[in-house]
Design an enzyme around this catalytic site. Sequence first.
Site, PDB file in Angstrom:
ATOM      1  N   CYS B 286       0.839  -1.205   0.000  1.00 16.33           N
ATOM      2  CA  CYS B 286       0.000   0.000   0.000  1.00 16.33           C
ATOM      3  C   CYS B 286       0.876   1.257   0.000  1.00 16.33           C
ATOM      4  O   CYS B 286       0.502   2.291  -0.549  1.00 16.33           O
ATOM      5  CB  CYS B 286      -0.917   0.010   1.214  1.00 16.33           C
ATOM      6  SG  CYS B 286      -2.201  -1.246   1.135  1.00 16.33           S
ATOM      7  N   CYS B 480      14.174   9.480  -8.539  1.00 20.98           N
ATOM      8  CA  CYS B 480      12.878   8.856  -8.274  1.00 20.98           C
ATOM      9  C   CYS B 480      12.626   8.969  -6.774  1.00 20.98           C
ATOM     10  O   CYS B 480      13.302   9.731  -6.084  1.00 20.98           O
ATOM     11  CB  CYS B 480      12.851   7.402  -8.745  1.00 20.98           C
ATOM     12  SG  CYS B 480      13.936   6.323  -7.805  1.00 20.98           S
TER      13      CYS B 480
END
EC number: 2.7.7.80
Lengths: 111, 527
Positions: B286, B480
Site C-alpha cells: 500500500c 525517483c
Amino acid sequence: MAEDASGTDGLQVTVEFTGGLEMLFSNRRKHQITLPVRDENDAAANIAYLVRYLCQNVMRDHRKELFVLDDTVRPGILVLINDGDWELEGGEEYEIQPNDNILFVSTLHGG
Amino acid sequence: MASNNPLDSTIEALRSQISACEAQLQALKLQLAEAEARANSTGPSLLSTQYDQDMTNGVPNAWQTDSLSVLGQTNNESNPPSQALDQSPQKWPLTNDEYKRYGRQLIMPEIGLRGQLRLRAASILIIGVGGLGCPAAAYLAGAGVGKIGLVDGDIVEVSNLHRQILHSTATLGMLKVDSAVSYLKALNPGVEYVAYRERLTPESAIETFQSYDLVLDCTDTPASRYLISDACVLLGKPLVSASALRTEGQLMVLNQPARPPGDASGGPCYRCVFPKPPPAASVVSCGEGGILGPVVGVMGVLQALEAIKLVAGRTGTESVEPNGGQESQTNPDPPSLLLFSAYGSPQFRSIRLRSRKPKCAACSTHATVTPEALASGSLDYVQFCGFIGPVDALLPSERLTAYELAADLANTDMHEATARRVGTARPVIVDVREKVQFDLCSLQGSTNVPFSEISTGGESEEWLAKLRSVSPEQPILVVCRLGNDSQVAVKKMKEAGLHGDGKRWVGDLRGGLRAWRENVDPEFPDY
Ligand SMILES: [Zn+2]
C-alpha cells in the site's frame, strides 16, 4: 465486430485484467480480442495459446516476467474462465470458445 | 492564511488533540449520567420489564400494579414482586443490556437469540490491526463476539489514519493493538480483548491460534498469508482472508469446512489457491501502490460479515461451533473469491473457486506442513516468498549523492569535483516517478518521464524523443522516490544510446528524493 463470433476470422473473446495487471496492458482493464482459431501448431486455441498471444500482440510493457514465468502465467495470478477458476475447466488446456470471458487476476497483498 | 511555519502546524495539531479529548470527555460524562440515571431507577424499570412477561391475572402485572397503586391498594402483600425476581436472577439468557445493545440484530431471523448466544460464546483472532483489521474488529466487537484477539507489532503512524479507523491523532506512536483495544473497550466493554503486541511468527502461531474458533487474515504480506493459512489448516480453524490495494479488494473464506488435512471434503486453503508465492518483484505494498480508505474498509467490513455468518450460523448451513466442532447439515457455500473494484462495473464479482488440491502442501494427504515443522521454525516463510533488497545496478561513478547535487545546483556550473566525472554543463534532471506523484512535489527545473512509459516504450517512444532533444553536452540525472527505479531507468537510457557511447554522463541520485529530503531539504514533502 462480426455477428458470428466463431467465424473463420477468429474467436471473439473478452480478456480482462485486474489486481494491477492492467498496468502491463496499456492501463486498460478490458480488451476485446480476436484470437486465431488455431494456434502455431494448428491445434485448437487454448488458454496457453491465449497467454502467448497476449504477450506477443497485446502487452506493450517490457516486463514480461510480471505476467509469465516458465511459459505460463506467473504464480500469484488466477485465471478465471467465465467467472470460474480455470482449475475447474482444465487449466491451460481449456479450449477457448466464442465469446468467452477470460479474467486474469493478480492476487493483492495490501491490508 | 497558509503558512509554512512549523509552529503553526504544531499549534494546529495540539488544538485538534485537545478538541478530540474534550469530545471524549463529553461522551464519558454522558455515559456516566446515563449510568447514574439507570442506577437510580433500576428497581422499577426491571420490574416493569419482567411484569410484561408475567400475566397472572390475565393482564400484565405491571398494569395491575399501576392501576392498583392509583386506587391506593396493594395486590398481594405476602408475595411482593421484587421477591419473585430475587428467586430467579437468571430468568433470561441475555442480560438486559445485551437485549438492548444487540436488539437490532437480535430481531433478525439470521441472528436471533441462538445466533447472539453463539456470538457471545465465540472467540475470533484478528491478525493485523490496519486497514482491514480496524473495521473488522469494530463490527465484531459491536456485534458482541465474546472474545477478540488482536495481533500486531506495529505502531500507529500518521499515514495510517485515513483508513485505520480505530486509531487517531491522539494515539500516534502507540502500539496499534493498544490503540485498537482502547477504542474497542469504549465501543463495547462487554467483550474480552486480548492484545498480542508482536508480529506473528511460525513459532508462536499454533499457540496463539489454539484458543480461537475463527481467524481473520488482515495482514499485508505473502509470507504472513501462507503462515496464517498453514496454522489454520493444522488446527482446523476456518479462515476469512482479505486484501486490498489501490482501488481493488479480494475476499476468500478458506478452510471452510475446516476438515483435517487429507479430507477432500474440507474447504481449500490459501496454498490450494496459490501453491507458489508470487515473485517478490510483483508484490506491491500500500505504501508503494497506494490505497483508498473506503476500499480497504469495505473489505474489512466484509470480513466481519463473513465471520458473523460463520459463527452465528444460518439455517441449513454448516457453522463454526464455539467448542471447535462443526455442526454438519447440508452443504456449505461452495468456495468462492469475491472481487471488489471501486471503479469497475460491476463493482462486485464472485468467482467459483477450486476445492482442495489433491497435492496441496498443507491440506492434502501429501502435506509437508506439519505442526512440528511450524513450531520448530524450520519453515522459513520469508525465504519461501523471497524478497527484493535495494536495487544495486549502477557503478558508484554513475551516481550522485544528494550533497553533490545540492552543491552543483547552488552554482551555475557543476561543482569542480563532480564536474570531472559528470561534465561542466548543468544537468537535466529527469524525474521518473509517475505523473501523479511528480505533480505532488518535484525538484525545481526537473522534467517528468514516468517509469511506466520507460518500461513500455520501444525505439519510437515519446519519452526517448524528448530526451534526445536535450543538448548532447548536458548530463542526464535521473531521480525517483527511493533510488531504485532511477537505476533501472539509467540502464534503459544507456541501452537506448542516450549516453552517446560515453560522451554524455547519465546517472542517478542515490537514495532518491528521500535522501534529498533527509540530507538537503527537510521541507521537501514526505508522502
Ligand atoms: Zn490446501
